[in-house]
Enzyme design. Structure first.
Site, short mmCIF file in Angstrom:
data_model
loop_
_atom_site.label_atom_id
_atom_site.label_comp_id
_atom_site.label_asym_id
_atom_site.label_seq_id
_atom_site.Cartn_x
_atom_site.Cartn_y
_atom_site.Cartn_z
N GLY A 185 -25.66 2.79 -1.19
CA GLY A 185 -24.88 2.02 -2.15
C GLY A 185 -24.10 2.92 -3.10
N ALA A 320 -31.93 12.91 8.07
CA ALA A 320 -31.58 13.63 9.29
C ALA A 320 -32.39 14.92 9.43
CB ALA A 320 -30.08 13.95 9.27
N HIS A 444 -23.71 35.77 -11.45
CA HIS A 444 -22.97 35.15 -12.55
C HIS A 444 -21.49 35.20 -12.24
CE1 HIS A 444 -21.73 34.05 -16.56
NE2 HIS A 444 -20.87 35.06 -16.53
P1 FAD Z 1 -30.66 7.93 14.76
O1 FAD Z 1 -29.72 8.90 14.20
O2 FAD Z 1 -30.60 6.53 14.28
O3 FAD Z 1 -30.44 7.97 16.33
C1 FAD Z 1 -31.08 7.09 17.20
C2 FAD Z 1 -30.28 7.00 18.46
O4 FAD Z 1 -31.04 6.34 19.44
C3 FAD Z 1 -28.99 6.19 18.31
O5 FAD Z 1 -27.90 6.92 18.80
C4 FAD Z 1 -29.24 4.95 19.15
O6 FAD Z 1 -28.07 4.43 19.75
C5 FAD Z 1 -30.20 5.48 20.19
N1 FAD Z 1 -31.05 4.46 20.79
C6 FAD Z 1 -31.82 3.55 20.18
N2 FAD Z 1 -32.50 2.82 21.08
C7 FAD Z 1 -32.15 3.29 22.31
C8 FAD Z 1 -32.54 2.96 23.62
N3 FAD Z 1 -33.46 2.04 23.86
N4 FAD Z 1 -31.95 3.64 24.65
C9 FAD Z 1 -31.04 4.60 24.41
N5 FAD Z 1 -30.65 4.96 23.18
C10 FAD Z 1 -31.21 4.33 22.14
N6 FAD Z 1 -29.53 11.46 6.20
C11 FAD Z 1 -29.45 12.68 5.64
O7 FAD Z 1 -30.38 13.49 5.78
N7 FAD Z 1 -28.34 13.07 4.94
C12 FAD Z 1 -27.30 12.24 4.73
O8 FAD Z 1 -26.32 12.62 4.09
C13 FAD Z 1 -27.36 10.94 5.28
N8 FAD Z 1 -26.35 10.08 5.11
C14 FAD Z 1 -26.41 8.84 5.68
C15 FAD Z 1 -25.37 7.96 5.47
C16 FAD Z 1 -25.40 6.69 6.01
C17 FAD Z 1 -24.25 5.75 5.77
C18 FAD Z 1 -26.51 6.31 6.82
C19 FAD Z 1 -26.55 4.95 7.47
C20 FAD Z 1 -27.56 7.17 7.03
C21 FAD Z 1 -27.53 8.45 6.46
N9 FAD Z 1 -28.58 9.35 6.61
C22 FAD Z 1 -28.51 10.58 6.03
C23 FAD Z 1 -29.78 9.01 7.38
C24 FAD Z 1 -29.69 9.63 8.78
O9 FAD Z 1 -28.53 9.17 9.42
C25 FAD Z 1 -30.92 9.26 9.59
O10 FAD Z 1 -32.08 9.60 8.87
C26 FAD Z 1 -30.93 9.98 10.92
O11 FAD Z 1 -29.78 9.66 11.67
C27 FAD Z 1 -32.18 9.62 11.72
O12 FAD Z 1 -32.13 10.29 12.93
P2 FAD Z 1 -32.89 9.74 14.23
O13 FAD Z 1 -32.64 10.76 15.28
O14 FAD Z 1 -34.27 9.39 13.88
O15 FAD Z 1 -32.18 8.38 14.59
P1 NAD Z 2 -32.49 3.07 -0.05
O1 NAD Z 2 -33.90 2.83 0.23
O2 NAD Z 2 -32.03 4.41 -0.48
O3 NAD Z 2 -31.98 2.08 -1.18
C1 NAD Z 2 -32.13 0.71 -1.08
C2 NAD Z 2 -32.09 0.15 -2.49
O4 NAD Z 2 -32.03 -1.24 -2.40
C3 NAD Z 2 -33.34 0.51 -3.31
O5 NAD Z 2 -32.95 1.02 -4.55
C4 NAD Z 2 -34.06 -0.81 -3.41
O6 NAD Z 2 -34.81 -0.94 -4.60
C5 NAD Z 2 -32.90 -1.78 -3.36
N1 NAD Z 2 -33.25 -3.12 -2.93
C6 NAD Z 2 -34.13 -3.48 -1.96
N2 NAD Z 2 -34.18 -4.83 -1.86
C7 NAD Z 2 -33.29 -5.31 -2.76
C8 NAD Z 2 -32.89 -6.61 -3.14
N3 NAD Z 2 -33.42 -7.68 -2.56
N4 NAD Z 2 -31.95 -6.75 -4.10
C9 NAD Z 2 -31.41 -5.66 -4.71
N5 NAD Z 2 -31.77 -4.41 -4.40
C10 NAD Z 2 -32.69 -4.23 -3.43
O7 NAD Z 2 -31.71 2.56 1.26
P2 NAD Z 2 -30.19 2.69 1.67
O8 NAD Z 2 -29.36 3.13 0.54
O9 NAD Z 2 -29.85 1.43 2.38
O10 NAD Z 2 -30.26 3.84 2.73
C11 NAD Z 2 -31.08 3.71 3.91
C12 NAD Z 2 -31.68 5.01 4.32
O11 NAD Z 2 -30.68 5.90 4.74
C13 NAD Z 2 -32.42 5.65 3.17
O12 NAD Z 2 -33.77 5.72 3.48
C14 NAD Z 2 -31.86 7.02 3.04
O13 NAD Z 2 -32.86 7.98 3.09
C15 NAD Z 2 -30.91 7.18 4.23
N6 NAD Z 2 -29.69 7.76 3.69
C16 NAD Z 2 -29.74 9.03 3.22
C17 NAD Z 2 -28.62 9.59 2.65
C18 NAD Z 2 -28.70 10.97 2.12
O14 NAD Z 2 -29.64 11.68 2.45
N7 NAD Z 2 -27.79 11.40 1.30
C19 NAD Z 2 -27.46 8.88 2.55
C20 NAD Z 2 -27.44 7.57 3.02
C21 NAD Z 2 -28.57 7.04 3.61
#
Ligand code: FAD
Ligand code: NAD
Length: 466
Positions: A185, A320, A444
């Site tokens: 968000g 990730a 620095h």
């Molecule tokens: P995923 O990356 O979700 O990969 C799972 C893969 O499995 C997908 O490609 C999917 O298509 C595939 N899959 C699923 N089921 C099947 C199946 N049955 N057969 C074949 N393929 C399948 N994390 C950070 O650390 N830093 C960040 O800055 C960050 N920013 C984010 C921003 C956003 C908008 C979002 C949504 C997430 C962000 N995250 C960030 C979180 C991060 O993307 C996840 O924690 C990470 O991708 C998890 O990796 P994973 O390998 O567990 O799963």
């Molecule tokens: P999040 O868990 O970071 O935030 C969700 C927020 O929604 C929380 O503050 C929670 O209290 C609030 N919430 C839950 N239910 C609610 C409701 N009914 N009404 C209002 N607020 C409510 O989850 P996210 O922002 O959706 O991100 C998902 C995951 O992706 C996170 O676990 C995060 O680790 C990962 N992610 C990581 C990064 C990064 O590392 N920079 C960036 C994006 C996403």
């Protein structure tokens, strides 16, 4: 039928890193991905595209608001070309996902494009253009997560959207309502705030980024309010309705009064859910827990001994780099090694500007555990580097054990906090004391001098520059 030592289902940062490590360790490895590009959520619709948009919007904001202070004059108005900004993001994604394909080839990993599901504990069906079966001695489930929603919300992907759609909007929202003041968000909210949208955040808890140290929440809240974010904490959303091109969100505030928000887009960012749909885990005997996560033991082994699970689909932070660590860990376990992950030392970062970064225990956790700790804090604005770049917001806070001086947690809000937190991770990995850091030379002028100063403040309460 093709046979493998290891089959990895899912090619996100967990899956593809696990596959590379398995291949490096001499195992015949296959990876199965249902989408046409590799890299999972992180590379396609997560970390990489969101950071690309954060960087572009940051440049725009600088040009619009800050260039003048630096003596840079732009004749006429600064204009934003959203289509081009989104296209650049996509080019970054395409380049990055192609890089994973290259890495798979380089490591002799067989890539199957199709949906993987268990036939039994050693056979996986792959459905794509055709359906066939492979045999694997070991399988790593790395199927990741999908956006979660609330039961009464219908995500129409046009006006009521998740992060995936928010990464490719065709117009700048006039008023973006964001449900959930967590990482997604705030990061995506900042993208659209910078390029002109009014942004209202509705958060259920009494503070934004509620899982991080409360001091970070407070500081980030202050800065985002200066950036004209409208923050509504302690609000319980009860309905989200689309009316034509508008979205109406109703919530109850702390006093139980109904508050109505009217906008043209609503981003639902209330967390993510583990994704195991269609995987047919039951056929293999793999158990899920009550949250829908694949249940694993300390070796990340599921209820079936030759099947492991990593990343967002299991317990723990959805990050990730956590998924990557687990990918390497499992590959090494399968190879008979004895790897280790210290989950306490996995940093968390929010890529707003200023950035927020954290590792180790928060003050709230230390209080709850009854640990006697001391605090050393240093404000960014006291640094020459901060004044030079006009990045004055934020601080470094070091929490150290009151008796031993061992660093227990480091919490930063500030420019480049995401990169600075690495110093804290290294220090804590080696169980450094605050004094250790305070006696090390920091170049620095850099932002990292704030870490040294906070360490001085924690050790003997003798920062040099304040
Ligand atoms: P995923 O990356 O979700 O990969 C799972 C893969 O499995 C997908 O490609 C999917 O298509 C595939 N899959 C699923 N089921 C099947 C199946 N049955 N057969 C074949 N393929 C399948 N994390 C950070 O650390 N830093 C960040 O800055 C960050 N920013 C984010 C921003 C956003 C908008 C979002 C949504 C997430 C962000 N995250 C960030 C979180 C991060 O993307 C996840 O924690 C990470 O991708 C998890 O990796 P994973 O390998 O567990 O799963
Ligand atoms: P999040 O868990 O970071 O935030 C969700 C927020 O929604 C929380 O503050 C929670 O209290 C609030 N919430 C839950 N239910 C609610 C409701 N009914 N009404 C209002 N607020 C409510 O989850 P996210 O922002 O959706 O991100 C998902 C995951 O992706 C996170 O676990 C995060 O680790 C990962 N992610 C990581 C990064 C990064 O590392 N920079 C960036 C994006 C996403």
């Amino acid at each position: 039928m093709s046979q493998y030592d290891v089959a990895v289902i899912g090619s996100g940062p967990g899956g593809y890193v696990a596959a590379i490590r398995c291949a490096q360790l001499g195992m015949k490895t296959a990876i199965i991905e249902k989408y046409s590009t590799l890299g999972g959520t992180c590379l396609n619709v997560g970390c990489i595209p969101s950071k690309a948009l954060l960087d572009s919007s940051h440049h725009y904001e600088s040009a619009e608001k800050h260039f003048e202070d630096h003596g840079i004059e732009i004749p006429g108005d600064v204009k934003l070309n959203l289509k081009k900004m989104i296209a650049r993001k996509q080019a970054v994604v395409d380049q990055t996902t192609a890089g994973i394909e290259f890495l798979m080839k380089k490591n002799n990993i067989k890539v199957y494009s199709g949906f993987g599901s268990f036939k039994d504990a050693t056979h996986i069906m792959i459905s794509g253009d055709e359906t066939f079966e492979i045999e694997a001695k070991n399988t790593i489930i790395a199927t990741g997560s999908k956006p979660a929603t609330l039961p009464f919300i219908e995500i129409d992907k046009e006006r009521i959207i998740t992060s995936t759609e928010a990464l490719k909007l065709k117009e700048i929202p006039k008023h973006l309502i964001i449900i959930g003041g967590g990482v997604i968000g705030l990061e995506l909210g900042q993208v659209y705030r910078r390029i002109g949208a009014e942004v209202s955040v509705i958060e259920y808890m009494d503070r934004i980024i509620p899982t991080m140290d409360a001091g970070l929440s407070k500081e980030l809240n202050k800065v985002l309010k200066k950036q004209k974010f409208k923050m509504n904490v302690s609000h319980k959303v009860k309905s989200v309705e689309r009316v034509g091109d508008k979205v109406i969100v109703k919530a109850d505030n702390k006093k139980g009064e109904e508050v109505t928000f009217k906008g043209d887009y609503c981003l639902v960012s209330v967390g993510r859910r583990p994704f195991t749909d269609g995987l047919n885990v039951e056929a293999a005997g793999v158990k899920l827990n009550e949250k829908g996560q694949v249940e694993v033991n300390e070796h990340l082994q599921t209820s079936v001994s030759n099947i492991y699970a990593i990343g967002d689909v299991i317990k723990g932070a959805m990050l990730a780099h956590k998924a990557e660590e687990e990918g390497v860990f499992v590959a090494e376990i399968i190879a008979g090694q004895k790897p280790h992950i210290d989950y306490n030392l996995i940093p968390g970062v929010v890529y707003t500007w200023p950035e927020v970064a954290s590792v180790g225990k928060t003050e709230e956790q230390l209080k709850e555990a009854g640990v006697d700790y001391k605090v050393g804090q240093f404000p960014m604005r006291a640094l020459g580097r901060s004044r030079a770049s006009m990045d004055l917001d934020g601080f470094v806070k070091i929490l150290a054990d009151k008796t031993t001086d061992e660093i227990l947690g480091v919490h930063i809000v500030g420019a480049r906090a995401a990169d600075m937190i690495a110093e804290a991770v290294v220090a804590m990995e080696y169980r450094a004391s605050a004094e250790d850091i305070s006696r090390m030379s920091h170049a620095h002028p850099t932002f990292t001098e704030a870490i040294k100063e906070a360490a001085l403040a924690a050790t003997e309460n003798r920062p040099l520059h304040i």
